[in-house]
Scaffold this motif. Structure first.
Motif, PDB file in Angstrom:
ATOM      1  N   PRO A  86       5.946 -31.628   7.245  1.00 57.35           N
ATOM      2  CA  PRO A  86       4.823 -32.664   7.160  1.00 57.35           C
ATOM      3  C   PRO A  86       4.158 -32.972   8.502  1.00 57.35           C
ATOM      4  O   PRO A  86       4.699 -32.602   9.439  1.00 57.35           O
ATOM      5  CB  PRO A  86       5.727 -34.113   6.948  1.00 57.35           C
ATOM      6  N   PRO A  87       3.005 -33.291   8.584  1.00 59.05           N
ATOM      7  CA  PRO A  87       2.030 -33.644   7.297  1.00 59.05           C
ATOM      8  C   PRO A  87       1.724 -32.592   6.450  1.00 59.05           C
ATOM      9  O   PRO A  87       1.255 -31.683   6.847  1.00 59.05           O
ATOM     10  CB  PRO A  87       1.175 -34.694   7.871  1.00 59.05           C
ATOM     11  N   TYR A  88       2.088 -32.842   5.050  1.00 57.64           N
ATOM     12  CA  TYR A  88       1.539 -31.639   4.166  1.00 57.64           C
ATOM     13  C   TYR A  88      -0.022 -31.797   3.942  1.00 57.64           C
ATOM     14  O   TYR A  88      -0.769 -32.513   4.048  1.00 57.64           O
ATOM     15  CB  TYR A  88       2.171 -31.817   2.902  1.00 57.64           C
ATOM     16  N   THR A  89      -0.410 -30.340   3.768  1.00 66.02           N
ATOM     17  CA  THR A  89      -1.716 -30.074   3.470  1.00 66.02           C
ATOM     18  C   THR A  89      -1.639 -29.173   2.209  1.00 66.02           C
ATOM     19  O   THR A  89      -0.999 -28.371   1.961  1.00 66.02           O
ATOM     20  CB  THR A  89      -2.602 -29.409   4.351  1.00 66.02           C
ATOM     21  N   ARG A  90      -3.125 -29.300   1.573  1.00 67.55           N
ATOM     22  CA  ARG A  90      -3.328 -28.486   0.470  1.00 67.55           C
ATOM     23  C   ARG A  90      -3.362 -26.893   0.759  1.00 67.55           C
ATOM     24  O   ARG A  90      -2.834 -26.182   0.107  1.00 67.55           O
ATOM     25  CB  ARG A  90      -4.421 -28.812  -0.402  1.00 67.55           C
ATOM     26  N   ARG A  91      -3.775 -26.657   1.899  1.00 68.11           N
ATOM     27  CA  ARG A  91      -4.114 -25.194   2.462  1.00 68.11           C
ATOM     28  C   ARG A  91      -2.555 -24.799   2.756  1.00 68.11           C
ATOM     29  O   ARG A  91      -2.357 -23.477   2.299  1.00 68.11           O
ATOM     30  CB  ARG A  91      -4.930 -25.256   3.738  1.00 68.11           C
ATOM     31  N   ASN A  92      -1.576 -25.470   3.472  1.00 67.34           N
ATOM     32  CA  ASN A  92      -0.162 -24.919   3.731  1.00 67.34           C
ATOM     33  C   ASN A  92       0.433 -24.894   2.395  1.00 67.34           C
ATOM     34  O   ASN A  92       1.262 -23.778   2.293  1.00 67.34           O
ATOM     35  CB  ASN A  92       0.343 -26.114   4.474  1.00 67.34           C
ATOM     36  N   LEU A  93       0.213 -25.792   1.288  1.00 69.60           N
ATOM     37  CA  LEU A  93       0.917 -25.461  -0.166  1.00 69.60           C
ATOM     38  C   LEU A  93       0.265 -24.121  -0.657  1.00 69.60           C
ATOM     39  O   LEU A  93       1.188 -23.602  -1.190  1.00 69.60           O
ATOM     40  CB  LEU A  93       0.488 -27.035  -0.991  1.00 69.60           C
ATOM     41  N   ARG A  94      -0.833 -23.966  -0.604  1.00 72.66           N
ATOM     42  CA  ARG A  94      -1.328 -22.665  -1.189  1.00 72.66           C
ATOM     43  C   ARG A  94      -0.860 -21.659  -0.550  1.00 72.66           C
ATOM     44  O   ARG A  94      -0.267 -20.433  -1.317  1.00 72.66           O
ATOM     45  CB  ARG A  94      -3.004 -22.467  -1.406  1.00 72.66           C
ATOM     46  N   VAL A  95      -0.771 -21.468   0.847  1.00 72.77           N
ATOM     47  CA  VAL A  95       0.079 -20.231   1.587  1.00 72.77           C
ATOM     48  C   VAL A  95       1.509 -20.249   0.970  1.00 72.77           C
ATOM     49  O   VAL A  95       1.895 -18.973   0.895  1.00 72.77           O
ATOM     50  CB  VAL A  95      -0.142 -20.479   3.071  1.00 72.77           C
ATOM     51  N   LEU A  96       2.203 -21.239   0.986  1.00 76.93           N
ATOM     52  CA  LEU A  96       3.534 -21.335   0.775  1.00 76.93           C
ATOM     53  C   LEU A  96       3.729 -20.751  -0.579  1.00 76.93           C
ATOM     54  O   LEU A  96       4.676 -19.931  -0.963  1.00 76.93           O
ATOM     55  CB  LEU A  96       4.303 -22.685   0.803  1.00 76.93           C
ATOM     56  N   GLN A  97       2.839 -21.303  -1.654  1.00 75.14           N
ATOM     57  CA  GLN A  97       3.181 -20.795  -3.053  1.00 75.14           C
ATOM     58  C   GLN A  97       3.088 -19.277  -3.116  1.00 75.14           C
ATOM     59  O   GLN A  97       3.745 -18.627  -3.650  1.00 75.14           O
ATOM     60  CB  GLN A  97       2.112 -21.335  -4.026  1.00 75.14           C
ATOM     61  N   MET A  98       1.957 -18.604  -2.365  1.00 80.09           N
ATOM     62  CA  MET A  98       1.921 -17.204  -2.358  1.00 80.09           C
ATOM     63  C   MET A  98       2.879 -16.592  -1.615  1.00 80.09           C
ATOM     64  O   MET A  98       3.357 -15.750  -2.134  1.00 80.09           O
ATOM     65  CB  MET A  98       0.401 -16.865  -1.661  1.00 80.09           C
ATOM     66  N   ALA A  99       3.523 -17.045  -0.490  1.00 83.45           N
ATOM     67  CA  ALA A  99       4.728 -16.421   0.254  1.00 83.45           C
ATOM     68  C   ALA A  99       6.044 -16.643  -0.388  1.00 83.45           C
ATOM     69  O   ALA A  99       6.690 -15.679  -0.319  1.00 83.45           O
ATOM     70  CB  ALA A  99       4.566 -17.192   1.308  1.00 83.45           C
ATOM     71  N   MET A 100       6.241 -17.407  -1.368  1.00 79.97           N
ATOM     72  CA  MET A 100       7.480 -17.667  -2.185  1.00 79.97           C
ATOM     73  C   MET A 100       7.533 -16.884  -3.490  1.00 79.97           C
ATOM     74  O   MET A 100       8.382 -16.801  -3.985  1.00 79.97           O
ATOM     75  CB  MET A 100       7.611 -19.051  -2.277  1.00 79.97           C
ATOM     76  N   GLU A 101       6.405 -16.051  -3.628  1.00 82.13           N
ATOM     77  CA  GLU A 101       6.359 -15.347  -5.104  1.00 82.13           C
ATOM     78  C   GLU A 101       7.227 -13.958  -4.760  1.00 82.13           C
ATOM     79  O   GLU A 101       6.941 -13.360  -3.907  1.00 82.13           O
ATOM     80  CB  GLU A 101       5.133 -15.125  -5.558  1.00 82.13           C
ATOM     81  N   THR A 102       8.072 -13.730  -5.699  1.00 87.64           N
ATOM     82  CA  THR A 102       9.175 -12.262  -5.506  1.00 87.64           C
ATOM     83  C   THR A 102       8.745 -11.446  -6.752  1.00 87.64           C
ATOM     84  O   THR A 102       9.428 -11.905  -7.623  1.00 87.64           O
ATOM     85  CB  THR A 102      10.601 -12.688  -5.464  1.00 87.64           C
TER      86      THR A 102
END
Length: 468
Positions: A444-460
């Motif tokens: 935190p503090p969370y941002t939508r940009r960081n959320l999008r980056v993490l979502q892509m990074a966590m795909e296997t």
């Protein structure tokens, strides 16, 4: 005074010392088990003959040789099985090391049955030793001669600080189940399996339950009649029918029944002679209690073949029953003897419907010259194992898992599956201590940009991961 407190304390101390974890120690124990079988082959065959009237042929192929094969497979492959197993990673873990480590559970309990008192005791033991566990072995008290050899001779070949044999009947089994084990492996009836699972639940102990059930055998109108009769008779009468994966009833049309019964009579005469009772190749029922139960089943339906019995020898003739009702005891309980009822159905679809109405069996068989019929039965049913156009040969292949589903059990073993069953598969990720700026976007503090980056990074590779 609990008789097992000191035994379990000794085994836990040995396990905590780490001595069972080295590949060299595990291999030494497995080789000791192999020497036990080699040095005492005649003694074991004599014990099997006393308990079950088992011929040396059946003892060799179903008890001794299968166990030796499991040992040899484990010794050859153990180091490879023990290696950490690397797994695919996502972008977020590219700089990390991710792997599965196979660890022994600790002190495990193996409760074995009497019908294959060597195979079904020692094959699970192979998996437990290969995985690096300490073991309490509880052989069946009903197969008394084999139990005696396992108790008096086997410990000489294994490290006794890591291994123990518990002797006795249900009372002793109950005392063992009051203890806390790290894993329990049970082979036996569904009734006792429920008791084992209830006891294990008190300590949240994981279990493998190898149970049984009524194994269907569908015989199609289009088949090689005498070949089917030969195979069904042999697998039903092997070990006097006291086999958890033996065909327990036949499903076929009335027309096929009329042709199949004479063919089965020819097979019985060919295998065991005009007087099967005098054949050295036909076993006996293990004990009086089991004999009396089977004798009661002979009253179901109509006897088409056999039906003779002799209480003094605990002999039950190879028997085929027809005109059997689904509600009769012979169709409600696992038979565990050389008795085979026939139920009539009209084709594979009706057979599949009949099978699906009942509990899922440990094994299922289908005989047909039409490959599509066999596939139809396979696709339309569920069972622990399946074999087309033969009996229980699937369980002789160590590359296939052996185990039940639903009421016929849970868990699997044989070959590497035994090693995996007795191993905890530990998920491991090792991350370097630095690079905090890269990983800071998680905080935190969370941002939508960081959320999008993490979502892509966590795909296997198409699989999503979830942060807990």
């Amino acid at each position: 005074m609990d008789p097992f407190v000191d035994v379990l304390r000794r085994l836990r101390e040995a396990f905590r010392s780490g001595r069972t974890r080295a590949a060299e120690f595990r291999i030494a124990q497995l080789k000791g088990l192999d020497r036990f079988l080699q040095d005492n082959k005649q003694l074991l065959q004599e014990a099997l003959a006393k308990d079950l009237h088992k011929s040396s042929f059946e003892s060799e192929i179903s008890e001794i040789r299968i166990t030796q094969g499991e040992i040899n497979l484990a010794v050859r492959n153990l180091r490879a099985w023990m290696k950490d197993e690397k797994v695919p990673k996502n972008v977020a873990t590219q700089l990390d090391s991710a792997f599965i480590r196979k660890e022994p559970f600790g002190v495990v309990l193996i409760i074995a049955p009497w019908n294959y008192p060597l195979n079904l005791t020692l094959v699970p033991l192979v998996g437990a030793l290969a995985a690096g566990n300490c073991v309490v072995l509880k052989p069946s008290e009903i197969s008394t001669s084999v139990e005696k050899v396992l108790a008096e001779v086997l410990p000489r070949y294994l490290d006794q600080s890591c291994f123990a044999v518990a002797l006795g009947g249900p009372e002793v089994t109950g005392q063992l189940l009051e203890q806390r084990f790290d894993y329990i492996f049970f082979t036996g009836s569904p009734r006792v399996g429920k008791i084992v699972m209830t006891a294990a639940a008190k300590h949240l102990t994981p279990v493998t339950l190898e149970l049984g059930g009524k194994n269907p055998c569908y015989v199609d109108d289009d088949c090689d009649l005498q070949t089917v009769a030969n195979r069904v008779v042999w697998f039903r009468c092997f070990n006097a029918g006291q086999t958890c994966v033996a065909p327990d009833y036949i499903l076929c049309s009335r027309e096929m029944q009329d042709r199949l019964v004479p063919a089965m009579q020819r097979a019985i005469t060919r295998f065991y002679g005009d007087d099967p009772k005098s054949s050295p190749d036909l076993g006996r029922i293990i004990a009086d209690k089991q004999f009396q139960r089977l004798q009661g089943l002979l009253g179901c339906g109509r006897v088409a073949i056999g039906g003779q019995s002799d209480e003094t020898e605990r002999y039950i003739a190879p028997t085929v029953l027809v005109d059997v009702q689904e509600t009769e005891p012979v169709m409600q309980e696992e038979i565990f003897g050389p008795i085979l009822p026939i139920m009539n159905v009209q084709g594979p679809d009706e057979a599949v419907d009949f099978i699906r109405r009942r509990e899922k069996p440990l094994a299922l068989y289908a005989f047909s010259n039409n490959r599509q019929v066999v596939k139809r039965v396979l696709a339309g049913t569920s069972s622990g194992g399946f074999c087309g156009n033969d009996g229980f040969m699937h369980m002789t292949l160590a590359t296939l898992p052996f185990g039940g589903v639903g009421a016929s059990g849970m868990g699997r073993y044989h070959g590497k599956f035994s090693f995996d069953t007795f191993s905890h598969h530990r998920a491991c990720l090792l991350r370097p201590p630095g690079l905090e700026k890269i990983y800071a976007m998680r905080y935190p503090p969370y941002t939508r940009r960081n959320l999008r980056v993490l979502q892509m990074a966590m795909e296997t590779r198409g699989c999503s991961c979830t942060l807990l």
